[in-house]
Design an enzyme around this catalytic site. Structure first.
Site, PDB file in Angstrom:
ATOM      1  CB  CYS A  42      13.015 -50.893 -22.502  1.00  0.00           C
ATOM      2  SG  CYS A  42      11.860 -49.980 -21.435  1.00  0.00           S
ATOM      3  CG  ASP A  44      12.158 -52.578 -17.003  1.00  0.00           C
ATOM      4  OD1 ASP A  44      12.872 -53.117 -16.128  1.00  0.00           O
ATOM      5  OD2 ASP A  44      10.919 -52.633 -16.985  1.00  0.00           O
ATOM      6  NE  ARG A  46      11.366 -55.012 -14.502  1.00  0.00           N
ATOM      7  CZ  ARG A  46      10.037 -55.063 -14.608  1.00  0.00           C
ATOM      8  NH1 ARG A  46       9.352 -55.929 -13.900  1.00  0.00           N
ATOM      9  NH2 ARG A  46       9.400 -54.243 -15.431  1.00  0.00           N
ATOM     10  CG  HIS A  98      11.092 -55.248 -21.377  1.00  0.00           C
ATOM     11  ND1 HIS A  98      10.369 -55.284 -20.215  1.00  0.00           N
ATOM     12  CD2 HIS A  98      11.303 -53.930 -21.630  1.00  0.00           C
ATOM     13  CE1 HIS A  98      10.177 -54.054 -19.778  1.00  0.00           C
ATOM     14  NE2 HIS A  98      10.727 -53.205 -20.619  1.00  0.00           N
ATOM     15  CB  CYS A 101       7.428 -52.879 -21.844  1.00  0.00           C
ATOM     16  SG  CYS A 101       8.211 -51.264 -22.061  1.00  0.00           S
TER      17      CYS A 101
HETATM   18 CO    CO Z   1      10.117 -51.261 -20.807  1.00  0.00          CO
END
Ligand code: CO
Length: 215
Positions: A42, A44, A46, A98, A101
């Site tokens: 992803c 993201d 993090r 994750h 999300c």
């Molecule tokens: Co995500």
């Protein structure tokens, strides 16, 4: 200091540190790449592939998009997969989702007018929801429903990978790569294994190439 200035400054410090430990570090890396793993994760911020796995540059070939999806009309991810599998000859492909999300949570909500493009990208996650609606709706809380959709989305992406000509051909002719579906916990930093498909996996007939070696 503005965020982008910090990045440039940190880059200089990082490069100097690498050279101080191994003077030819960048010369060695510049020659070629031989990553053993393709990571599809992803976007993201993090969930940075190399950092959470303590990997060095050169170890992981990476593609990231919203909600770690493999969509058969997306030339971007398919090009990455083709290059990694057919040229770099990776032995493992990891799809990593994750918990918590934002893409998955958004897919469980109504479409937002200001996000016309993102809506379309997330439509595929909505399809995963619809495919597993009974199981997801059995979860006791909204958080648990989102978490299960995160997991099922990873599993569905692994099957989507197995349905591509790229993977079927590599499985038939070179007995690789293994496909791994993982999920990452933002709150504990731990990766968990959800599914593994090896070249022995029997693909459902409607997705199977009759003779993948001729693709
Ligand atoms: Co995500």
């Amino acid at each position: 200091m503005r965020p982008f200035e910090k990045l440039l400054l940190e880059n200089k410090a990082w490069a100097e540190e690498k050279i101080s430990k191994e003077p030819d570090y960048f010369k060695r890396l510049a020659k070629e790449q031989t990553p053993g793993v393709l990571w599809i994760g992803c976007s993201d911020s993090r969930v940075p592939a190399e950092i959470i796995t303590n990997a060095e540059p050169g170890e992981i070939f990476v593609h990231r998009n919203i909600a770690n999806q493999i969509i058969t009309t997306d030339f971007n991810s398919l090009s990455v997969i083709q290059f990694a599998v057919s040229v770099l000859k990776v032995k493992h492909v990891i799809v990593c989702g994750h918990y918590n999300c934002g893409g998955i949570k958004a897919a469980l909500e109504s479409q937002r007018a200001e996000l016309a493009l993102v809506n379309k990208w997330l439509m595929h996650v909505k399809d995963v929801y619809r495919l597993h609606q009974d199981e997801i709706e059995r979860q006791p809380t909204a958080e648990a429903r989102a978490a299960r959709l995160v997991e099922l989305n990873v599993i569905e992406q692994i099957y989507s990978l197995a349905h591509t000509s790229i993977i079927q051909q590599a499985w038939k002719t070179e007995r690789r790569p293994a496909l791994h579906g993982w999920v990452y916990g933002l709150d504990n930093g731990i990766l968990n294994d959800l599914i593994t498909l090896t070249p022995d996996h029997r693909i459902e007939s409607i997705y199977r190439y009759a003779d993948p070696s001729t693709i």
